[in-house]
Design an enzyme around this catalytic site. Structure first.
Site, PDB file in Angstrom:
ATOM      1  N   ARG A   1     -27.677  27.647  43.522  1.00 27.54           N
ATOM      2  CA  ARG A   1     -26.892  28.282  44.551  1.00 27.54           C
ATOM      3  C   ARG A   1     -27.313  27.578  45.792  1.00 27.54           C
ATOM      4  O   ARG A   1     -26.179  27.172  46.540  1.00 27.54           O
ATOM      5  CB  ARG A   1     -26.954  29.656  44.600  1.00 27.54           C
ATOM      6  CG  ARG A   1     -26.503  30.621  43.459  1.00 27.54           C
ATOM      7  CD  ARG A   1     -26.492  32.024  43.747  1.00 27.54           C
ATOM      8  NE  ARG A   1     -25.429  32.603  44.791  1.00 27.54           N
ATOM      9  CZ  ARG A   1     -25.408  33.639  45.392  1.00 27.54           C
ATOM     10  NH1 ARG A   1     -26.305  34.618  45.063  1.00 27.54           N
ATOM     11  NH2 ARG A   1     -24.430  33.962  46.229  1.00 27.54           N
TER      12      ARG A   1
ATOM     13  N   CYS B   1     -30.168  35.263  52.312  1.00 27.68           N
ATOM     14  CA  CYS B   1     -29.927  35.041  50.957  1.00 27.68           C
ATOM     15  C   CYS B   1     -28.337  35.094  50.803  1.00 27.68           C
ATOM     16  O   CYS B   1     -27.743  34.583  51.659  1.00 27.68           O
ATOM     17  CB  CYS B   1     -30.838  36.160  50.283  1.00 27.68           C
ATOM     18  SG  CYS B   1     -30.314  38.057  50.987  1.00 27.68           S
TER      19      CYS B   1
END
Length: 283
Positions: free
Chosen positions: A180, A238
């Site tokens: 990611r 995050c």
């Protein structure tokens, strides 16, 4: 004070003269799954069995506000968070232990919020509920109301602009999975990639196979190798400020203070005017 506690230590503390308030924060990230598969129900998991005396706290409604422009898990309303903590029996002078189903993310979110709002004695059960070897109960306790009133701190929290600046002047860790970070996949947010200058530091590399944290010395070595070695300020983000809290907890175990960008990638990537970096290079 250590930020984590073992199951054996918790057993001893619960039998002591000053037992902690125990919070059950079982939760899993809601991602679109195959049709017909029900979403995870933390309250049902709690009802099926929990550490004796533990009170259930809902991450989505009590440790976060509704999703929106500030991300998927923005900061909760202080009144709602405070009421949830007092309902659970949390007082300023009472130790608190938080646990989840073993991943540690949700427990770390509760730990971070309590610490950031002024509670002086909060620890996370290392390894979560799977590490607990004692009995479980299904009855729902009714603790005496606590007196904790959240007082948000002046430090420890980053907004988008501060996170961007820290990526240039200090160390900003991206706690998501490496694919990611690199922008190879993005299952949730508008676009893949990372904040320019952020360093990939997947939070799952802070724990062993059983979900317990690596020794403090190993964590310190890991973060120093990634750039947190010269006293520069450190921040973490995050996807939505949950797994990032777990990385802040890992840094605390390593003796490295760090701030959290709660909006994280879900807030950053929602604004098409913000820059996005892809690939393994921070820039």
């Amino acid at each position: 004070m250590n930020a984590i506690i073992s199951a054996s230590e918790l057993t001893s503390d619960l039998a002591g003269q000053r037992p902690p308030v125990v919070l059950d924060v079982r939760w899993q990230l809601s991602v679109a799954k195959a049709a017909g598969e029900p979403p995870f129900d933390g309250r049902a998991a709690y009802a099926a069995g929990h550490i004796p005396g533990a009170v259930y706290v809902d991450l989505d409604s009590e440790l976060a506000s509704a999703p929106g422009d500030r991300g998927r898990h923005p900061l909760p309303d202080p009144e709602i968070f405070g009421a949830a903590m007092r309902r659970a029996g949390v007082s300023a002078g009472t130790p608190v232990v938080v646990y989840d189903g073993g991943q540690g993310w949700a427990a770390a979110r509760a730990w971070w919020l309590l610490r950031w709002t002024g509670h002086p004695d909060v620890r996370v059960l290392d390894g979560g509920l799977p590490s607990w070897e004692g009995p479980l109960e299904t009855s729902v306790p009714t603790p005496a109301p606590g007196d904790f009133v959240p007082a948000p701190g002046a430090s420890g929290l980053l907004d988008a602009d501060e996170a961007a600046a820290l990526a240039r002047s200090g160390v900003l860790f991206d706690a998501r999975a490496g694919e990611r970070y690199r922008g190879e996949v993005e299952p949730i947010d508008r676009v893949g990639g990372h904040i320019p200058g952020a360093v990939s530091a997947p939070t799952n590399e802070n724990v062993a196979a059983d979900g317990r944290f690596l020794p403090a010395e190993e964590l310190a070595d890991r973060f120093k190798a990634l750039g947190a070695s010269d006293g520069s300020p450190v921040g973490v983000y995050c996807g939505s400020g949950v797994s990032g809290a777990h990385e802040v907890l890992a840094l605390a175990v390593a003796g490295i203070p760090a701030a959290l960008y709660v909006g994280s990638w879900s807030e950053w990537s929602a604004d098409p005017s913000r820059p996005v970096a892809v690939g393994p290079d921070p820039r």
